[in-house]
Design a protein around this motif. Structure first.
Motif, short mmCIF file in Angstrom:
data_model
loop_
_atom_site.label_atom_id
_atom_site.label_comp_id
_atom_site.label_asym_id
_atom_site.label_seq_id
_atom_site.Cartn_x
_atom_site.Cartn_y
_atom_site.Cartn_z
N SER A 152 24.20 -24.42 -39.51
CA SER A 152 24.64 -24.96 -40.79
C SER A 152 23.43 -24.98 -41.72
CB SER A 152 25.19 -26.37 -40.59
OG SER A 152 24.71 -27.24 -41.58
N ARG A 153 23.63 -24.38 -42.89
CA ARG A 153 22.54 -24.25 -43.85
C ARG A 153 22.07 -25.62 -44.31
NH1 ARG A 153 20.85 -20.40 -47.73
NH2 ARG A 153 20.07 -21.45 -49.58
N ARG A 154 23.04 -26.49 -44.61
CA ARG A 154 22.67 -27.82 -45.08
C ARG A 154 21.96 -28.62 -43.98
NH1 ARG A 154 27.14 -31.63 -47.41
NH2 ARG A 154 28.42 -29.80 -47.09
N GLY A 184 26.37 -29.46 -36.67
CA GLY A 184 27.78 -29.22 -36.98
C GLY A 184 28.50 -28.54 -35.82
N THR A 185 27.91 -27.45 -35.33
CA THR A 185 28.52 -26.71 -34.22
C THR A 185 28.64 -27.60 -32.99
OG1 THR A 185 27.48 -24.73 -35.05
CG2 THR A 185 28.28 -24.66 -32.79
#
Lengths: 369, 150
Positions: free
Chosen positions: B11-13, A154-155
């Motif tokens: 991100s945890r997911r 994501g990052t």
């Protein structure tokens, strides 16, 4: 957008380096896996002989991408060095798991680059067998990479898509770009310094190339000499016969008899697992013609055995299309001269698309199991 | 400095998905090392894997940190990007050249293997790097002075 603290600047550098490493490590893993299945094909797999230069390309890429990864990995670990000492070291179970998964990635990644570099330099400061250890470590590292890529996807995507925040001072932005440019320069210099063994044009400036094009008997480098393989006497013995065994019986052919069979030319590369490669013009008898002598023209597999008594590469296997390829030869000549002893005199296997270690030299027997 | 950076980047997911996909791959590698123990020497290989991370974190990182800290204070600020890039190139060249320069793989019977003078080649490459770095660093300092005067 994350605020432009020093951590955010680090995050941007780390993200871009992570993308680059993701590409080079994936390339190394895919090409390494290809090399592995060519050398240890599962029962259901017939290694394709074409394109003839494919292995030269994949293994050249393997070593090149690995070499380019060295500055990338060191720079990446440098940018995230403060995270090594975060406090508290573990904040939750998931954080502990994430940090634990860095061990296979970092330990595996550093080990793969270190051991690969050492292997090309023929330095073995360990007792394990390099290909087997490098192979197992590759799965461990790539698994660690998958975990890490998941956690940071994501990052990284956000960084790659976004422009730096307008609030980022020009100096900071310029500094990050200069840092990444320096890393890219280091990768480029290392690639140029090592790739001369497979890209002849680079040879004059490839100060760390393992090979020099044109150096060796017939202008072709040697991996293992006849003396090192302990086959000099057997190879020069006038009583030498090539024995071909199949369902139609056994044929023992003298060198004169082999030369009397139809001869064919093939221009094929020798492509070493260590990354160097060189093309040469070979001449000899097609393997499929030899097999026809013992009614084995349709054999699904044949074993080519060397005069070598020992060694992991004393024999190799050909399957399916590899056997029937018109360029799969038992070569007697290289560049229109009899094979040099170190290139496999009296007879060697040369076939398209194979790792050099499977191009069996000093062939004694061709056996249809 | 120890900022809580992981909170903002993990991100945890994503991590959970990575674990589901990646852990079996790691286990496959461990399985391969164990099944092929005769060749992989799992105990020694483990020491090398953990040792690689440890030597990087505990030896290389502090040494690079010390060199960077010293260099940065010894030179004009404007030349830092050029000097850092030059040090990166020269440093990685020196690292990779180590086994070649030491001649660990030299073979007397096979002149086509490791045929070059690797010490000379490495020194030349590092010398060229240092010259290019010095030119770039000087140019950066001159540019910075002109800018500050203007």
């Amino acid at each position: 957008m994350t605020p432009d603290t020093s951590a955010a600047v680090e995050t941007r550098s780390a993200a871009w380096l992570g993308v680059a490493l993701g590409i080079t490590f994936t390339l190394c893993f895919a090409t390494g896996l290809w090399s592995h299945v060519l050398q240890h094909p599962p029962a259901w797999f017939t290694p394709p002989p074409r394109p003839a230069g494919l292995y030269r390309l994949t293994q050249g890429l393997h070593v090149t991408a690995g070499t380019a990864s060295i500055p990338l990995l060191l720079a990446k670990l440098w940018t995230v060095r403060r995270r090594l000492t975060v406090w508290p070291p573990v904040r939750s179970t998931l954080h502990a798991v994430e940090r634990l998964a860095l061990l296979p990635l970092v330990g595996g990644g550093v080990f793969l680059l270190l051991s690969g570099t050492a292997n090309v330099a023929r330095w073995y400061p360990w007792h394990f067998y390099f290909p087997a250890a490098h192979y197992a470590a590759a799965w461990i590292a790539i698994g660690g990479l998958v975990v890490h890529a998941g956690a940071k996807a994501g990052t990284t995507l956000a960084v790659v898509r976004a422009r730096p925040a307008d609030s980022t001072p020009d100096a900071t932005r310029g500094d990050r770009r200069a840092f990444l440019a320096g890393v890219a320069a280091a990768s480029g210099v290392l690639v140029v310094a090592t790739a001369g063994g497979t890209v002849p044009a680079l040879s004059p400036v490839s100060v760390l190339a393992q090979r020099r094009p044109g150096q060796g008997p017939h202008g072709l480098p040697i991996n293992k000499t006849a003396a090192a393989a302990n086959v000099v006497d057997a190879a020069l013995d006038p009583a030498y016969r090539l024995v071909v065994t199949g369902p139609g019986g056994e044929r023992a052919l003298s060198l004169a008899e082999l030369r009397a069979l139809p001869q064919h030319h093939a221009t094929l590369p020798i492509a070493c697992v260590e990354g160097w490669s060189a093309t040469a013009r070979w001449r000899g008898v097609r393997v499929r013609d030899l097999l026809a002598l013992v009614d084995a023209a349709d054999a699904p597999a044949v074993t080519v055995e060397s005069l070598q008594r020992a060694g992991r590469y004393r024999s190799s296997e050909l399957r399916g299309a590899q056997i029937r390829d018109a360029d799969t030869l038992l070569a007697l000549e290289l560049d229109d001269a009899p094979l040099d002893l170190d290139h496999g005199y009296p007879v060697r296997l040369i076939a398209p698309g194979r790792p050099g270690v499977l191009q069996t030299k000093w062939v004694a027997r061709v056996v249809v199991p | 400095v120890s900022e809580p950076v992981d909170d903002t980047t993990t991100s945890r997911r994503g991590l959970l998905a990575g674990l589901v996909l990646g852990v079996p791959v790691i286990l496959f590698g461990i399985r391969s090392a164990i099944l092929d123990a005769h060749d992989t020497h799992p105990a020694e290989l483990s020491r090398w894997l953990i040792g690689s991370a440890a030597v990087h974190d505990l030896v290389l990182l502090p040494v690079v940190g010390l060199v960077a800290w010293t260099l940065r204070r010894a030179i004009p600020a404007a030349s830092w990007p050029a000097v850092r890039a030059g040090a990166l190139v020269a440093g990685t060249l020196a690292l990779v050249s180590w086994p070649y320069v030491r001649g660990y793989g030299a073979s007397t019977g096979n002149p086509s293997l490791l045929p070059r003078d690797y010490t000379l080649g490495t020194l030349l490459a590092i010398a060229v790097t240092l010259i290019v770095t010095a030119v770039a660093a000087t140019a950066a300092v001159v540019r910075a002075r002109r800018r500050s005067r203007a």
